[in-house]
Structure formats: structure tokens, C-alpha cells
Design a protein around this motif. Structure first.
Motif, mmCIF file in Angstrom:
data_model
loop_
_atom_site.group_PDB
_atom_site.id
_atom_site.type_symbol
_atom_site.label_atom_id
_atom_site.label_comp_id
_atom_site.label_asym_id
_atom_site.label_seq_id
_atom_site.Cartn_x
_atom_site.Cartn_y
_atom_site.Cartn_z
ATOM 1 N N SER A 71 -0.218 81.464 50.237
ATOM 2 C CA SER A 71 -1.630 82.246 50.094
ATOM 3 C C SER A 71 -2.034 82.718 52.053
ATOM 4 C CB SER A 71 -2.698 81.752 49.482
ATOM 5 O OG SER A 71 -1.947 81.535 48.493
ATOM 6 N N GLU B 265 -6.068 77.989 46.239
ATOM 7 C CA GLU B 265 -5.834 79.026 46.695
ATOM 8 C C GLU B 265 -5.961 80.064 45.204
ATOM 9 O OE1 GLU B 265 -1.486 78.771 46.698
ATOM 10 O OE2 GLU B 265 -1.716 77.575 48.463
ATOM 11 N N HIS C 287 -1.408 75.000 51.995
ATOM 12 C CA HIS C 287 -2.107 76.160 51.609
ATOM 13 C C HIS C 287 -0.922 77.129 52.466
ATOM 14 C CE1 HIS C 287 -2.190 76.432 56.499
ATOM 15 N NE2 HIS C 287 -3.558 75.279 56.041
ATOM 16 N N VAL D 156 -7.420 81.127 51.160
ATOM 17 C CA VAL D 156 -7.934 79.796 50.738
ATOM 18 C C VAL D 156 -9.384 78.958 50.538
ATOM 19 C CG1 VAL D 156 -5.501 79.362 50.870
ATOM 20 C CG2 VAL D 156 -7.358 78.301 52.071
#
Length: 208
Positions: free
Chosen positions: A90, A170, A87, A93
Motif C-alpha cells: 500500500s 493497510e 507496508h 497505511v
């Protein structure tokens, strides 16, 4: 004077001998024909059984499939997840997906635990088995879970994306899923993550 006359055959004796020989040959021909007919009948029966089995397998490979109606995803703060979940770009998620499945029209009962899911997404392609997802019942006539036994049955397949071999999703990402039942029938479904998850609260479910 020499007698050169040709003796006349005894038709009464000869006729009997020829008749017996002909009868023996005729019976032998009947036996051979009967054996050949038996072999042909057995072969035809085996071919018919094989053809029926092949036809049933082919039909199952087309009709015995899942109907995938919808999917949702649970939003989570990326900071709450391990770095291995993937991740990097972002703050929020999708860390879990839930997919609704039922029997396709004309399908025989399907054990969802025997189904595999081919997952193709941003993190690559992999095949998920019942070790990678859980099955829960929304409606379950006869309480047959994990077997979809009726057209009214509705199950949910839940996949935890923080567990390998898949990664979290994402905003704006797309995943292609192919559900393959034990008979080989396939159902393709696409999940689309909303372009932005910034306004979603942690724990909120969004439609994919």
C-alpha cells in the motif's frame, strides 16, 4: 461353723470414690470437647476467610474490566516509513492507533499501565505492555492518571505501529485486541481499517 456371709459394702465410702472418678472423667471429656471445638472454630474461620478471598478475586476477575468505546488510526504515506514497518502493498497505511477506554459499570479503579493488550493482526500475535503504549487523559477526575478512578474518567491508549513488535496496518485489515487488567478481567475489541486509505490525507485520523 464357718461364717460364709457376704460383707455388705460401705456405701458411704464407695459412693464418694465413684463420684470423684466420674467427676475426673467428666472434666476430661469437657476439656477434650473444648479443645476440639476450638480447632473446629479456627478451621471454620480460616475456611471462611479463604472463601471470601476467593470470592473477591473471582468477582474482580469479572467486574474489574475496561470498557473500550472507539478507536482511530492516523494515516501516513508508506514512503515516509522505514521498510521494517511492513507496508509492501500500500501507498498509505495506518501508523498509529488511539483507543478510548473507561471503567466498565461496577468496576473498581484500574491502573491502565498495569493492563496488557493481546494484539492479533496480520503481522501475527503479540502481547503489549505499558512499554509499548502511552496513556493520556481526556477527562480525569482527581487527576489520577494512569488510574481510572471514576465512571466519568476517559483515557486514550496510543500505540505507535512503526515500533516493534507490531506492524503498520493497510486498508481492509483487521486487528483483534484483548485488554487484560491486573485482576485478569478481559475486554475484547476489534479494529477494522477502511478498505481504502487512498482518499485520506497524511496525518488524518480515520475511525477503525
Amino acid at each position: 461353723m464357718v461364717d460364709i456371709s457376704i460383707p455388705r459394702p460401705d456405701f458411704e465410702k464407695d459412693r464418694g470414690q465413684i463420684g470423684i472418678e466420674t467427676l475426673v472423667v467428666f472434666i476430661a471429656m469437657i476439656l477434650v470437647a473444648a479443645l476440639a471445638a476450638g480447632v473446629l472454630i479456627n478451621t471454620a474461620g480460616m475456611l471462611q476467610t479463604s472463601a471470601q478471598s476467593t470470592s473477591q478475586d473471582a468477582q474482580s476477575g469479572v467486574t474489574d474490566r475496561l470498557d473500550v468505546s472507539a478507536a482511530t488510526g492516523v494515516v501516513q504515506n508508506a514512503s515516509k516509513l522505514p521498510a521494517s514497518a511492513g507496508h509492501e502493498n500500500s501507498s498509505k497505511v495506518i501508523n498509529e492507533t488511539t483507543i478510548s477506554v473507561s471503567l466498565a459499570p461496577g468496576s473498581d479503579p484500574i491502573n491502565v499501565n498495569d493492563t496488557t493488550i493481546r494484539w492479533t493482526g496480520p503481522g501475527g500475535a503479540t502481547t503489549l505492555t505499558n512499554e509499548n503504549f502511552t496513556v493520556s487523559a481526556v477527562t480525569d477526575e482527581g487527576e489520577t492518571k494512569p488510574v481510572l478512578n471514576s465512571q466519568t474518567d476517559r483515557f486514550q491508549v496510543t500505540i505507535n505501529l512503526t515500533e516493534q513488535p507490531v506492524s503498520v496496518l493497510e486498508g481492509g485489515e483487521t486487528v483483534h485486541l484483548t485488554f487484560v487488567t491486573s485482576s485478569g478481567a478481559e475486554t475484547v475489541f476489534q479494529m477494522n481499517v477502511p478498505a481504502s486509505l487512498a482518499d485520506a490525507s497524511p496525518g488524518e485520523a480515520v475511525r477503525l
